[in-house]
Design a protein around this motif. Structure first.
Motif, PDB file in Angstrom:
ATOM      1  N   VAL A 147     -39.114 -39.185 -31.584  1.00  0.00           N
ATOM      2  CA  VAL A 147     -39.388 -38.231 -32.663  1.00  0.00           C
ATOM      3  C   VAL A 147     -39.966 -36.967 -32.040  1.00  0.00           C
ATOM      4  O   VAL A 147     -41.016 -37.018 -31.391  1.00  0.00           O
ATOM      5  N   GLY A 148     -39.294 -35.853 -32.208  1.00  0.00           N
ATOM      6  CA  GLY A 148     -39.801 -34.596 -31.649  1.00  0.00           C
ATOM      7  C   GLY A 148     -38.729 -33.530 -31.607  1.00  0.00           C
ATOM      8  O   GLY A 148     -37.538 -33.839 -31.478  1.00  0.00           O
ATOM      9  N   ARG A 149     -39.172 -32.291 -31.731  1.00  0.00           N
ATOM     10  CA  ARG A 149     -38.214 -31.181 -31.715  1.00  0.00           C
ATOM     11  C   ARG A 149     -37.526 -31.096 -30.352  1.00  0.00           C
ATOM     12  O   ARG A 149     -38.065 -31.565 -29.347  1.00  0.00           O
ATOM     13  N   LEU A 150     -36.344 -30.497 -30.346  1.00  0.00           N
ATOM     14  CA  LEU A 150     -35.601 -30.333 -29.102  1.00  0.00           C
ATOM     15  C   LEU A 150     -36.201 -29.143 -28.352  1.00  0.00           C
ATOM     16  O   LEU A 150     -35.886 -27.985 -28.633  1.00  0.00           O
ATOM     17  N   ALA A 151     -37.106 -29.441 -27.442  1.00  0.00           N
ATOM     18  CA  ALA A 151     -37.790 -28.411 -26.660  1.00  0.00           C
ATOM     19  C   ALA A 151     -37.950 -28.934 -25.237  1.00  0.00           C
ATOM     20  O   ALA A 151     -38.026 -30.149 -25.009  1.00  0.00           O
ATOM     21  N   LYS A 152     -38.001 -28.024 -24.270  1.00  0.00           N
ATOM     22  CA  LYS A 152     -38.086 -28.437 -22.864  1.00  0.00           C
ATOM     23  C   LYS A 152     -39.282 -29.333 -22.606  1.00  0.00           C
ATOM     24  O   LYS A 152     -39.219 -30.262 -21.796  1.00  0.00           O
ATOM     25  N   GLN A 153     -40.383 -29.051 -23.284  1.00  0.00           N
ATOM     26  CA  GLN A 153     -41.605 -29.847 -23.134  1.00  0.00           C
ATOM     27  C   GLN A 153     -41.353 -31.334 -23.399  1.00  0.00           C
ATOM     28  O   GLN A 153     -41.957 -32.197 -22.767  1.00  0.00           O
ATOM     29  N   LEU A 175     -30.261 -45.354 -29.541  1.00  0.00           N
ATOM     30  CA  LEU A 175     -31.399 -44.441 -29.577  1.00  0.00           C
ATOM     31  C   LEU A 175     -31.287 -43.559 -30.816  1.00  0.00           C
ATOM     32  O   LEU A 175     -30.347 -42.785 -30.943  1.00  0.00           O
ATOM     33  N   VAL A 176     -32.249 -43.719 -31.727  1.00  0.00           N
ATOM     34  CA  VAL A 176     -32.348 -42.826 -32.882  1.00  0.00           C
ATOM     35  C   VAL A 176     -33.159 -41.615 -32.468  1.00  0.00           C
ATOM     36  O   VAL A 176     -34.265 -41.745 -31.926  1.00  0.00           O
ATOM     37  N   LEU A 177     -32.602 -40.453 -32.726  1.00  0.00           N
ATOM     38  CA  LEU A 177     -33.262 -39.197 -32.353  1.00  0.00           C
ATOM     39  C   LEU A 177     -33.578 -38.418 -33.626  1.00  0.00           C
ATOM     40  O   LEU A 177     -32.664 -37.968 -34.316  1.00  0.00           O
ATOM     41  N   LEU A 178     -34.854 -38.298 -33.951  1.00  0.00           N
ATOM     42  CA  LEU A 178     -35.267 -37.476 -35.089  1.00  0.00           C
ATOM     43  C   LEU A 178     -35.686 -36.122 -34.542  1.00  0.00           C
ATOM     44  O   LEU A 178     -36.790 -35.957 -34.045  1.00  0.00           O
ATOM     45  N   CYS A 179     -34.774 -35.153 -34.606  1.00  0.00           N
ATOM     46  CA  CYS A 179     -35.059 -33.842 -34.035  1.00  0.00           C
ATOM     47  C   CYS A 179     -34.422 -32.753 -34.898  1.00  0.00           C
ATOM     48  O   CYS A 179     -33.637 -33.031 -35.797  1.00  0.00           O
ATOM     49  N   ASN A 180     -34.767 -31.521 -34.585  1.00  0.00           N
ATOM     50  CA  ASN A 180     -34.349 -30.384 -35.403  1.00  0.00           C
ATOM     51  C   ASN A 180     -32.964 -29.838 -35.043  1.00  0.00           C
ATOM     52  O   ASN A 180     -32.379 -29.081 -35.811  1.00  0.00           O
ATOM     53  N   LYS A 181     -32.419 -30.226 -33.884  1.00  0.00           N
ATOM     54  CA  LYS A 181     -31.127 -29.680 -33.449  1.00  0.00           C
ATOM     55  C   LYS A 181     -30.225 -30.816 -32.954  1.00  0.00           C
ATOM     56  O   LYS A 181     -29.952 -30.935 -31.760  1.00  0.00           O
ATOM     57  N   PRO A 182     -29.753 -31.663 -33.872  1.00  0.00           N
ATOM     58  CA  PRO A 182     -28.975 -32.833 -33.436  1.00  0.00           C
ATOM     59  C   PRO A 182     -27.690 -32.483 -32.680  1.00  0.00           C
ATOM     60  O   PRO A 182     -27.337 -33.177 -31.728  1.00  0.00           O
ATOM     61  N   ALA A 183     -27.016 -31.409 -33.073  1.00  0.00           N
ATOM     62  CA  ALA A 183     -25.767 -31.040 -32.389  1.00  0.00           C
ATOM     63  C   ALA A 183     -26.034 -30.666 -30.935  1.00  0.00           C
ATOM     64  O   ALA A 183     -25.290 -31.057 -30.015  1.00  0.00           O
ATOM     65  N   LYS A 184     -27.097 -29.921 -30.712  1.00  0.00           N
ATOM     66  CA  LYS A 184     -27.466 -29.530 -29.351  1.00  0.00           C
ATOM     67  C   LYS A 184     -27.902 -30.748 -28.532  1.00  0.00           C
ATOM     68  O   LYS A 184     -27.597 -30.865 -27.338  1.00  0.00           O
ATOM     69  N   ALA A 185     -28.605 -31.681 -29.182  1.00  0.00           N
ATOM     70  CA  ALA A 185     -29.032 -32.908 -28.500  1.00  0.00           C
ATOM     71  C   ALA A 185     -27.826 -33.734 -28.080  1.00  0.00           C
ATOM     72  O   ALA A 185     -27.783 -34.284 -26.970  1.00  0.00           O
ATOM     73  N   LEU A 186     -26.825 -33.808 -28.955  1.00  0.00           N
ATOM     74  CA  LEU A 186     -25.618 -34.576 -28.651  1.00  0.00           C
ATOM     75  C   LEU A 186     -24.892 -33.987 -27.441  1.00  0.00           C
ATOM     76  O   LEU A 186     -24.421 -34.717 -26.561  1.00  0.00           O
ATOM     77  N   LYS A 187     -24.845 -32.666 -27.380  1.00  0.00           N
ATOM     78  CA  LYS A 187     -24.186 -31.999 -26.252  1.00  0.00           C
ATOM     79  C   LYS A 187     -24.892 -32.326 -24.937  1.00  0.00           C
ATOM     80  O   LYS A 187     -24.254 -32.578 -23.911  1.00  0.00           O
ATOM     81  N   LEU A 213     -28.078 -39.854 -34.876  1.00  0.00           N
ATOM     82  CA  LEU A 213     -28.681 -38.534 -35.074  1.00  0.00           C
ATOM     83  C   LEU A 213     -28.815 -38.189 -36.565  1.00  0.00           C
ATOM     84  O   LEU A 213     -27.988 -37.466 -37.122  1.00  0.00           O
ATOM     85  N   PRO A 214     -29.876 -38.671 -37.207  1.00  0.00           N
ATOM     86  CA  PRO A 214     -30.051 -38.368 -38.631  1.00  0.00           C
ATOM     87  C   PRO A 214     -30.592 -36.962 -38.888  1.00  0.00           C
ATOM     88  O   PRO A 214     -30.629 -36.516 -40.032  1.00  0.00           O
ATOM     89  N   GLY A 215     -31.031 -36.259 -37.830  1.00  0.00           N
ATOM     90  CA  GLY A 215     -31.662 -34.951 -38.000  1.00  0.00           C
ATOM     91  C   GLY A 215     -33.128 -35.088 -38.373  1.00  0.00           C
ATOM     92  O   GLY A 215     -33.692 -36.186 -38.371  1.00  0.00           O
ATOM     93  N   PHE A 216     -33.746 -33.971 -38.730  1.00  0.00           N
ATOM     94  CA  PHE A 216     -35.161 -33.974 -39.118  1.00  0.00           C
ATOM     95  C   PHE A 216     -35.349 -34.824 -40.368  1.00  0.00           C
ATOM     96  O   PHE A 216     -34.573 -34.743 -41.313  1.00  0.00           O
ATOM     97  N   GLN A 217     -36.407 -35.652 -40.369  1.00  0.00           N
ATOM     98  CA  GLN A 217     -36.705 -36.512 -41.510  1.00  0.00           C
ATOM     99  C   GLN A 217     -38.110 -36.200 -42.034  1.00  0.00           C
ATOM    100  O   GLN A 217     -39.086 -36.248 -41.275  1.00  0.00           O
ATOM    101  N   ASP A 218     -38.196 -35.906 -43.332  1.00  0.00           N
ATOM    102  CA  ASP A 218     -39.496 -35.623 -43.935  1.00  0.00           C
ATOM    103  C   ASP A 218     -40.402 -36.847 -43.845  1.00  0.00           C
ATOM    104  O   ASP A 218     -41.612 -36.740 -43.680  1.00  0.00           O
ATOM    105  N   ASN A 219     -39.806 -38.035 -43.946  1.00  0.00           N
ATOM    106  CA  ASN A 219     -40.542 -39.283 -43.760  1.00  0.00           C
ATOM    107  C   ASN A 219     -39.978 -40.012 -42.542  1.00  0.00           C
ATOM    108  O   ASN A 219     -38.990 -40.741 -42.649  1.00  0.00           O
ATOM    109  N   PRO A 220     -40.614 -39.829 -41.371  1.00  0.00           N
ATOM    110  CA  PRO A 220     -40.111 -40.518 -40.173  1.00  0.00           C
ATOM    111  C   PRO A 220     -40.650 -41.942 -40.029  1.00  0.00           C
ATOM    112  O   PRO A 220     -40.193 -42.698 -39.186  1.00  0.00           O
ATOM    113  N   TYR A 221     -41.625 -42.301 -40.889  1.00  0.00           N
ATOM    114  CA  TYR A 221     -42.392 -43.527 -40.636  1.00  0.00           C
ATOM    115  C   TYR A 221     -41.581 -44.800 -40.861  1.00  0.00           C
ATOM    116  O   TYR A 221     -41.777 -45.786 -40.145  1.00  0.00           O
TER     117      TYR A 221
END
Length: 371
Positions: free
Chosen positions: A209-215, A234-246, A259-267
């Protein structure tokens, strides 16, 4: 309801997603529950969150406010900020405590006449500066000056590691600094984790769970996934799923991603995972580790500065691995998937309850800051 209502202002750059934003909304919500008056002032005009009931929401600018602290604008911006506080005071609302979050808010408040301000340091100062160097000298100079503006101020670190880094380093010379962990409403997290979601897969998966950022080092995460022997997605909850897939395609693991994308309820996604993985180069605290433990999900994390080693203690230290080491991360994932752990008595859960953390912040009002 508390004996004496405190007026608290929380100032933040914006509410467009991110750890600091979620943390402050949790804190604000708890302070309201305890009977206090909370005003949330966002510099930018965009909000991606639903604001909890009882929080008074204001926007200082009618745009995204990305340049309001630059040298050609800062004087006017500080005046606008001071005017907002003056208006609040004229309405009988002097603030007992002002909490400043993120660089732009810090830069404006540091140059203002606003009183009773504490500046919250959400991330590793040294690591942020190292990352900024790669963006060029102007970007580095801006961030360096932003951090130096905190010298002589009262600071709150979100982890002991950040507090020690500031004290040992020579970038910020604070007037005072203390650690207050991020707040978590454990009961609310568990309630949200129990909500059924038909989109959650039935097959075994691990989660990040985390935004797609270099950090966040998705490259290390994908390199590790390629070496994990267990048959898991691997489920990836992030803000840029297309970029993550690439990016995943470079490591030949694209077919293992969900890749469900950003989820308001990740829990509920976290609760049903076999394990949560944190692969970051650095963190402020590592909120997702606490959230996973709270819902009984095992975790593996890089031993990055700062936070994870304060969260994963006792038998959980086995699942701290060196940064930027995909092979070590993969081995730890395979190990954790085959290890039974009782997370209900994890020590960190007793240190981060929203109620206790709110009390720690309220204690700051007993010795008001003059900066």
């Amino acid at each position: 309801m508390t004996d004496k209502v405190k007026n608290i202002a929380i100032v933040i750059d914006g509410l467009t997603g991110g750890g600091a934003e979620r943390v402050m909304l949790s804190l604000a919500s708890e302070l309201v529950v305890q009977g206090h008056s909370v005003s949330l002032l966002s510099l930018g005009n965009r909000c991606d969150y639903s604001i909890p009931e009882g929080i008074k929401m204001s926007y200082l600018f009618n745009h995204k406010a990305s340049k309001v602290d630059r040298f050609w604008q800062i004087k006017a911006s500080v005046s606008k900020l001071e005017e907002w506080f003056t208006q609040q005071e004229n309405q009988g609302k002097a603030f007992n405590l002002v909490l400043s979050n993120l660089d732009r808010s810090n830069n404006l408040l540091a140059k203002s006449n606003v009183k009773n301000v504490y500046y919250i340091v959400h991330n590793s100062v040294e690591e942020e500066l190292q990352r900024q160097k790669k963006l060029g000298p102007l970007s580095y100079w801006y961030l360096l000056k932003s951090k130096q503006n905190l010298s002589g101020k009262n600071l709150i670190a979100v982890s002991k590691g950040i507090e020690q880094e500031v004290l040992i380093g020579n970038i910020i010379k604070p007037k005072s600094i203390r650690t207050i962990f991020n707040p978590f409403d454990i009961n609310d997290i568990k309630l949200k984790a129990a909500i059924e979601n038909p989109n959650i897969p039935n097959e075994p998966y691990i989660i990040h769970v985390g935004r797609l950022a270099k950090q966040k080092r998705h490259d290390i995460l994908f390199a590790a996934l390629a070496q994990v022997s267990a048959d898991v997605k691997l489920v990836l909850l992030c803000n840029k799923p297309a970029k993550a897939l690439k990016l995943a395609e470079k490591y030949s693991v694209a077919e293992r991603l969900i890749l469900p994308g950003f989820q308001d309820n990740p829990y509920n996604w976290i609760k049903h995972a076999q394990a949560l993985i944190l692969s970051s180069d650095y963190e402020g605290f590592g909120n997702v580790l606490v959230e996973a433990i709270a819902v009984g999900t095992k975790v593996v994390s890089t031993a990055c500065p700062h936070g994870p080693d304060e969260i994963l203690t006792g038998e959980l230290t086995e699942f701290l691995v060196p940064r930027r080491d995909a092979t070590a991360l993969a081995k730890a994932i395979d190990t954790v998937l085959n290890t039974k752990l009782n997370l209900s008595d994890a020590g960190i859960l007793n240190k981060v309850s929203a109620c206790d953390i709110a009390h720690q912040y309220l204690s700051l009002t007993k010795s008001p800051s003059k900066s």
